[in-house]
Design a protein around this motif. Structure first.
Motif, mmCIF file in Angstrom:
data_model
loop_
_atom_site.group_PDB
_atom_site.id
_atom_site.type_symbol
_atom_site.label_atom_id
_atom_site.label_comp_id
_atom_site.label_asym_id
_atom_site.label_seq_id
_atom_site.Cartn_x
_atom_site.Cartn_y
_atom_site.Cartn_z
ATOM 1 N N MET A 1 0.843 -1.175 0.000
ATOM 2 C CA MET A 1 0.000 0.000 0.000
ATOM 3 C C MET A 1 0.894 1.246 0.000
ATOM 4 O O MET A 1 1.784 1.380 0.830
ATOM 5 C CB MET A 1 -0.887 -0.006 1.249
ATOM 6 N N PRO A 2 0.686 2.163 -0.936
ATOM 7 C CA PRO A 2 1.498 3.385 -0.988
ATOM 8 C C PRO A 2 1.259 4.262 0.240
ATOM 9 O O PRO A 2 0.138 4.343 0.744
ATOM 10 C CB PRO A 2 1.020 4.103 -2.243
ATOM 11 N N MET A 3 2.322 4.864 0.706
ATOM 12 C CA MET A 3 2.209 5.804 1.831
ATOM 13 C C MET A 3 2.628 7.191 1.360
ATOM 14 O O MET A 3 3.593 7.342 0.615
ATOM 15 C CB MET A 3 3.084 5.366 3.005
ATOM 16 N N VAL A 4 1.882 8.214 1.836
ATOM 17 C CA VAL A 4 2.142 9.606 1.473
ATOM 18 C C VAL A 4 2.319 10.414 2.754
ATOM 19 O O VAL A 4 1.479 10.344 3.654
ATOM 20 C CB VAL A 4 0.962 10.195 0.653
ATOM 21 N N ASP A 5 3.402 11.167 2.833
ATOM 22 C CA ASP A 5 3.627 12.067 3.970
ATOM 23 C C ASP A 5 3.062 13.437 3.600
ATOM 24 O O ASP A 5 3.494 14.047 2.623
ATOM 25 C CB ASP A 5 5.120 12.174 4.276
ATOM 26 N N THR B 1 6.090 6.567 -0.736
ATOM 27 C CA THR B 1 6.246 6.687 -2.184
ATOM 28 C C THR B 1 5.991 8.106 -2.666
ATOM 29 O O THR B 1 6.333 8.450 -3.790
ATOM 30 C CB THR B 1 5.280 5.740 -2.911
ATOM 31 N N ALA B 2 5.383 8.924 -1.811
ATOM 32 C CA ALA B 2 5.057 10.297 -2.184
ATOM 33 C C ALA B 2 5.031 11.171 -0.934
ATOM 34 O O ALA B 2 4.874 10.675 0.185
ATOM 35 C CB ALA B 2 3.703 10.354 -2.885
ATOM 36 N N LEU C 1 15.955 15.041 -6.685
ATOM 37 C CA LEU C 1 15.530 13.659 -6.408
ATOM 38 C C LEU C 1 15.745 12.777 -7.630
ATOM 39 O O LEU C 1 16.256 11.658 -7.519
ATOM 40 C CB LEU C 1 14.059 13.620 -5.990
ATOM 41 N N LYS C 2 15.365 13.277 -8.778
ATOM 42 C CA LYS C 2 15.531 12.506 -10.017
ATOM 43 C C LYS C 2 17.008 12.234 -10.278
ATOM 44 O O LYS C 2 17.391 11.105 -10.601
ATOM 45 C CB LYS C 2 14.901 13.247 -11.190
ATOM 46 N N SER C 3 17.838 13.263 -10.116
ATOM 47 C CA SER C 3 19.284 13.109 -10.349
ATOM 48 C C SER C 3 19.909 12.108 -9.386
ATOM 49 O O SER C 3 20.840 11.387 -9.742
ATOM 50 C CB SER C 3 19.990 14.453 -10.202
ATOM 51 N N LEU D 1 10.690 9.355 -4.982
ATOM 52 C CA LEU D 1 9.713 9.980 -4.090
ATOM 53 C C LEU D 1 8.981 11.051 -4.891
ATOM 54 O O LEU D 1 9.584 12.058 -5.289
ATOM 55 C CB LEU D 1 10.397 10.602 -2.876
ATOM 56 N N ALA D 2 7.704 10.825 -5.160
ATOM 57 C CA ALA D 2 6.895 11.815 -5.890
ATOM 58 C C ALA D 2 6.535 12.956 -4.943
ATOM 59 O O ALA D 2 6.244 12.728 -3.772
ATOM 60 C CB ALA D 2 5.633 11.147 -6.424
ATOM 61 N N LEU D 3 6.545 14.182 -5.467
ATOM 62 C CA LEU D 3 6.225 15.362 -4.655
ATOM 63 C C LEU D 3 5.052 16.125 -5.233
ATOM 64 O O LEU D 3 4.883 16.191 -6.450
ATOM 65 C CB LEU D 3 7.429 16.305 -4.573
ATOM 66 N N ASP D 4 4.273 16.718 -4.349
ATOM 67 C CA ASP D 4 3.152 17.555 -4.753
ATOM 68 C C ASP D 4 3.150 18.804 -3.883
ATOM 69 O O ASP D 4 3.888 18.898 -2.911
ATOM 70 C CB ASP D 4 1.831 16.800 -4.604
#
Length: 92
Positions: free
Chosen positions: A1-5, A37-38, A66-68, A73-76
């Motif tokens: 299950m994905p977790m988001v902070d 994951t996000a 992060l990509k480099s 970790l996806a960000l919003d």
């Protein structure tokens, strides 16, 4: 299950959270290691801290870093609003 902070001060040199990009990357690595994951960094929305434009610029910079670094970790967008008043509602 994905977790988001949804409440973290990940953006460097924006508020009382991370001061450098190295700190930001270390925090991001720790989050991923814990299973996140996000995240939606939540800088303080207060006059004594960086404004919205700076926070959004830092968010973009962190996404690139992060990509480099190969950190998945996806960000919003998010913010910690201390006051719910007319001035906040006018910004929505």
């Amino acid at each position: 299950m994905p977790m988001v902070d949804l409440h973290l001060h990940l953006l460097p040199d924006v508020d009382d959270g991370c001061k450098t990009m190295d700190e930001t990357l270390a925090m991001a690595k720790a989050l991923v290691a814990l299973g996140f994951t996000a995240a939606a960094p939540s800088p303080h929305n207060r006059p004594e801290y960086a404004n919205r434009d700076v926070a959004l610029q830092r968010l973009d910079e962190v996404k690139v870093a992060l990509k480099s670094a190969g950190i998945a970790l996806a960000l919003d967008v998010n913010a910690e609003n201390f006051f719910l008043d007319e001035s906040l509602l006018m910004k929505l």
